[in-house]
Design a protein around this motif. Structure first.
Motif, PDB file in Angstrom:
ATOM      1  N   PHE A 148      -7.385  15.612  10.594  1.00 26.84           N
ATOM      2  CA  PHE A 148      -6.508  15.073   9.640  1.00 26.84           C
ATOM      3  C   PHE A 148      -6.857  15.949   8.427  1.00 26.84           C
ATOM      4  N   ALA A 178       2.533  -4.337  -2.356  1.00 28.94           N
ATOM      5  CA  ALA A 178       3.228  -3.962  -1.288  1.00 28.94           C
ATOM      6  C   ALA A 178       3.227  -2.467  -1.131  1.00 28.94           C
ATOM      7  N   PHE A 236       3.123  -6.696  -9.956  1.00 22.75           N
ATOM      8  CA  PHE A 236       1.911  -6.453  -9.051  1.00 22.75           C
ATOM      9  C   PHE A 236       2.218  -6.647  -7.676  1.00 22.75           C
ATOM     10  N   GLU A 237       3.298  -7.580  -7.474  1.00 21.52           N
ATOM     11  CA  GLU A 237       3.546  -7.724  -6.068  1.00 21.52           C
ATOM     12  C   GLU A 237       4.167  -6.462  -5.378  1.00 21.52           C
ATOM     13  N   MET A 282       1.486   2.330   1.852  1.00 21.10           N
ATOM     14  CA  MET A 282       0.863   3.495   1.773  1.00 21.10           C
ATOM     15  C   MET A 282      -0.507   3.621   2.962  1.00 21.10           C
ATOM     16  N   SER A 283      -0.914   2.597   3.195  1.00 20.52           N
ATOM     17  CA  SER A 283      -1.988   2.873   4.359  1.00 20.52           C
ATOM     18  C   SER A 283      -1.275   2.689   5.526  1.00 20.52           C
ATOM     19  N   ALA A 340       1.496   9.008   9.316  1.00 19.70           N
ATOM     20  CA  ALA A 340       1.456  10.406   9.118  1.00 19.70           C
ATOM     21  C   ALA A 340       0.304  11.073  10.097  1.00 19.70           C
ATOM     22  N   LEU A 341      -0.773  10.605   9.966  1.00 16.50           N
ATOM     23  CA  LEU A 341      -1.754  10.912  11.094  1.00 16.50           C
ATOM     24  C   LEU A 341      -1.405  11.088  12.456  1.00 16.50           C
ATOM     25  N   LEU A 398      -6.962   1.281  11.166  1.00 13.26           N
ATOM     26  CA  LEU A 398      -7.489   2.446  10.245  1.00 13.26           C
ATOM     27  C   LEU A 398      -8.811   2.767  10.457  1.00 13.26           C
ATOM     28  N   ILE A 411       0.029   6.316   5.781  1.00  8.89           N
ATOM     29  CA  ILE A 411      -0.868   7.227   6.308  1.00  8.89           C
ATOM     30  C   ILE A 411      -1.442   7.224   7.726  1.00  8.89           C
ATOM     31  N   LEU A 412      -1.694   6.012   8.287  1.00  5.77           N
ATOM     32  CA  LEU A 412      -1.803   5.815   9.673  1.00  5.77           C
ATOM     33  C   LEU A 412      -0.431   6.555  10.167  1.00  5.77           C
ATOM     34  N   GLN A 458       5.345 -12.928 -18.206  1.00  4.97           N
ATOM     35  CA  GLN A 458       4.250 -12.993 -17.299  1.00  4.97           C
ATOM     36  C   GLN A 458       5.202 -12.935 -15.672  1.00  4.97           C
ATOM     37  N   TYR A 497      -3.631  -8.707  -3.273  1.00  3.15           N
ATOM     38  CA  TYR A 497      -2.038  -8.788  -2.752  1.00  3.15           C
ATOM     39  C   TYR A 497      -2.136  -9.898  -1.349  1.00  3.15           C
ATOM     40  N   LEU A 547       3.308  -3.427  -6.736  1.00  2.00           N
ATOM     41  CA  LEU A 547       2.227  -2.215  -6.359  1.00  2.00           C
ATOM     42  C   LEU A 547       1.459  -2.743  -5.160  1.00  2.00           C
ATOM     43  N   LEU A 554      -0.549 -13.609 -11.319  1.00  2.00           N
ATOM     44  CA  LEU A 554      -1.582 -12.528 -11.621  1.00  2.00           C
ATOM     45  C   LEU A 554      -2.376 -12.998 -12.434  1.00  2.00           C
ATOM     46  N   CYS A 571       5.435  -9.448 -14.732  1.00  2.00           N
ATOM     47  CA  CYS A 571       4.084  -8.877 -14.522  1.00  2.00           C
ATOM     48  C   CYS A 571       3.599  -9.161 -13.008  1.00  2.00           C
ATOM     49  N   ASP A 572       4.142 -10.468 -12.513  1.00  6.63           N
ATOM     50  CA  ASP A 572       4.098 -10.776 -11.153  1.00  6.63           C
ATOM     51  C   ASP A 572       4.617 -10.114 -10.246  1.00  6.63           C
ATOM     52  N   MET A 589       0.842  -0.408  -1.843  1.00  8.00           N
ATOM     53  CA  MET A 589      -0.346   0.044  -1.466  1.00  8.00           C
ATOM     54  C   MET A 589      -0.611  -0.272   0.083  1.00  8.00           C
ATOM     55  N   LEU A 590       0.153  -1.305   0.553  1.00  5.43           N
ATOM     56  CA  LEU A 590      -0.069  -1.586   1.883  1.00  5.43           C
ATOM     57  C   LEU A 590       0.674  -0.645   2.843  1.00  5.43           C
TER      58      LEU A 590
END
Lengths: 306, 313
Positions: free
Chosen positions: B145, A27, A22-23, A32-33, A39-40, B134, A36-37, A15, B114, A25, B208, A18-19, A29-30
């Motif tokens: 873009f 991080a 996920f942490e 990535m956002s 990259a733009l 964003l 993207i900002l 477990q 998260y 994942l 989780l 898994c924690d 995703m964050l």
């Protein structure tokens, strides 16, 4: 059979893994956002930075990409924003005050509240259609700076109302009670106490609203203002009496996002670096306005301790 | 309606029996009336929208039977023999929105879980405003873009992807609506009472497990409401699709094809020079009415779903 200590350890370890996964994942995703900002921004900078010379701000649009600039666009944007702020600020703040300080608990208040919530969710292009049918053709205001400013003013009205309400709600009830206790009337309490203490919050909302309005394209296209403008509206102030005139309100215009859209739609790649440069100006403007709003909110929170 | 409300309002101070100087009264009355008038402007704008959309659409539907509008599979208002079926535009709108959701729902939900359950308060307070930037970037810039960065990138992954397609703009709109999903969902998850988490931890659940099996189900209505509001945004988004999705109405659900959405069609017609009162002019109001009803129903649905979770605790 009861699970032994060892089994439990294995289970807990799994477990934990898994924690951690996920942490990672989350991080990712964050990041990535944020990526993207970035990259733009970098993409715009690479394409457009070379065009960001002083001439770019001082030239009219042109058929030759190398000589085209955003003079009429940024002047138009400034003038339209003046009208937008002049329309949305008093009406929005007043409506917010009414809803927080005056509104009785009855059906009328409910109707107003539902309308504000609903307006916040209406797509911007619908405001463009409203302006086309009502302002351009019914009231015959034409495709003018006044029409555009009023359209965007209506669009950001819910933002101003909601932020005014939030700012006013943060003023503690004790302050009102103290003022009432000294015999102040409702309007006096509002004008002399509630409003001054909520200025920062209201300003934050107005700036965020204006930053949305300055980049808005769809409603302006809808009112039919996608034209080649190589002149400036008449100056609002002059050296001769009466010093101030309002002819500029009825002048044709273009704004930054429209100019950018115009350049994007051309097949010639030279115009696309113009578009990128105009986009860079727009992004920097909106980022700056948003940062200012965040800073204002932060300062207001820090300075005032009730 | 407003006159009687004003009368009521002026009657109020008297009922309270407060004594005030006579001079103060007119200013009180003027102030209160002006404030009420400003508040009613919100109602006036809504009425204006409905009035204009319905009036022009009514004129449109005298030329085009409503059944044709809803069932015809072609939308060619600018052709010699025009046909007005909204379905191709709806299909385009739906496809782009689905692509956007397919991107934004996982990214937004994971980000929200998260931020709400794992991140430190400091990280959360720094990241949230940045995420909100964003959705603050002008949409025309996102259109640029999508057309000149995302689509060329996708063309390397999906061979044969045309320059105008619905995949690129869909993903870009997805990026734009991530902050809506993440911030609304996070609010909903943080509203879940701490004792539910504590109970779960006490049973030996991991973070989780607690997040996915306790917090997320408890916050379902808030999370679902955030999806619905995000769809409403995606459906009404204009510039990204007008720039990067092509402007040809196309009855397809294949995101790799070019197609027009309702919003893109309105922009396309408004860019041309249609005479006021012509049927082409009226057609954008009919399309606008469809869009308005679509987003309105999503907003109302989202509002109802969200209200449920507010009453839960």
């Amino acid at each position: 059979m009861e699970p032994g200590t060892h089994d439990l350890r294995v289970l807990i370890g799994r477990q934990r893994l898994c924690d951690v996964l996920f942490e990672g994942l989350g991080a990712f995703m964050l990041l990535m956002s944020l990526f993207i900002l970035a990259a733009l921004f970098i993409n715009l900078a690479i394409e457009g930075l070379a065009r960001l010379q002083p001439d770019f701000f001082l030239d009219f649009p042109s058929r030759r990409a190398g000589q085209a600039g955003i003079l009429s666009a940024w002047v138009g944007s400034v003038l339209v924003m003046l009208v937008t702020a002049a329309a949305a600020l008093p009406v929005g703040v007043a409506a917010g005050i009414w809803l927080e300080e005056y509104a009785p608990k009855n059906w009328l208040t409910d109707v107003v509240e539902i309308n504000v919530t609903n307006l916040a969710g209406v797509p911007s292009i619908i405001y463009g259609l409203l302006a086309l049918g009502l302002l351009v053709h019914q009231f015959r205001l034409g495709e003018s700076i006044l029409t555009a400013g009023l359209t965007l003013g209506m669009m950001i009205l819910p933002v101003v109302i909601v932020s005014t309400r939030e700012a006013i709600r943060a003023v503690p009830q004790t302050i009102r009670e103290a003022a009432y206790g000294l015999g102040a009337s409702r309007w006096r309490v509002t004008r002399d106490h509630v409003l001054p203490y909520s200025v920062a919050g209201i300003l934050t909302g107005v700036i965020i609203g204006l930053s949305r309005a300055i980049g808005e394209t769809a409603p302006i296209i809808t009112i039919g203002a996608l034209t080649f403008i190589a002149f400036l509206p008449p100056a609002p102030v002059s050296a001769v009496p009466p010093f101030i005139n309002f002819e500029w309100l009825s002048s044709p215009f273009t704004v930054l996002p429209i100019q950018m859209f115009n350049w994007i739609s051309r097949p010639d790649p030279a115009f696309q670096s113009n578009a990128a440069a105009a986009g860079l100006v727009l992004v920097i403007l909106t980022l700056f306005m948003n940062a200012m709003a965040i800073w204002l909110r932060y300062r207001a929170r820090k300075r005032i301790k009730w | 309606m407003s006159a009687s409300a004003v009368k009521n309002a002026t009657a109020l101070p008297g009922r309270r029996g407060l004594r005030r100087s006579r001079l103060a009264r007119p200013s009180e009355f003027v102030a209160e009336s002006l404030l009420l008038f400003a508040a009613l402007s919100a109602v006036a704008i809504t009425l204006g929208i409905v009035f204009i959309l319905v009036r022009e659409s009514a004129a449109f539907f005298t030329h085009v039977p409503i059944v044709d509008f809803l069932t015809d599979i072609q939308w060619t208002p600018l052709f010699e023999s025009p046909r007005y079926g909204i379905l191709p535009l709806l299909a385009g709108t739906l496809t782009v929105s689905l692509v956007a959701l397919a991107f934004a729902v996982p990214v937004g939900t994971i980000t929200a879980v998260y931020l709400s359950e794992f991140a430190s308060p400091r990280l959360r307070e720094t990241v949230k405003p940045v995420l909100e930037l964003l959705s603050g970037v002008p949409t025309v810039v996102f259109g640029y873009f999508a057309l000149l960065f995302v689509t060329p990138l996708l063309q390397k992954l999906v061979p044969g992807l045309p320059g105008f397609n619905m995949l690129g703009p869909g993903i870009v709109i997805g990026i734009m609506i991530v902050p809506y999903i993440s911030s609304l969902s996070e609010d909903a998850m943080r509203a879940v009472p701490m004792h539910l988490r504590e109970a779960s931890f006490a049973m030996g659940a991991s973070r989780l497990q607690t997040a996915v099996r306790v917090v997320l189900p408890a916050a379902t209505s808030g999370v679902v409401a955030s999806y619905i509001l995000a769809v409403s945004r995606a459906v009404g988004e204009t510039m990204v699709v007008a720039i990067a999705a092509g402007q040809q109405p196309n009855l397809t659900f294949d995101p790799t094809e070019a197609a027009a959405t309702i919003t893109a069609f309105i922009v396309q017609v408004a860019m041309g020079d249609l005479p006021h009162g012509s049927i082409g002019y009226q057609s954008i109001f009919a399309a606008g009415l469809t869009l308005f009803l679509l987003t309105l129903s999503f907003n109302v649905l989202g509002w109802f779903v969200r209200r449920r979770y507010r009453e839960a605790y």
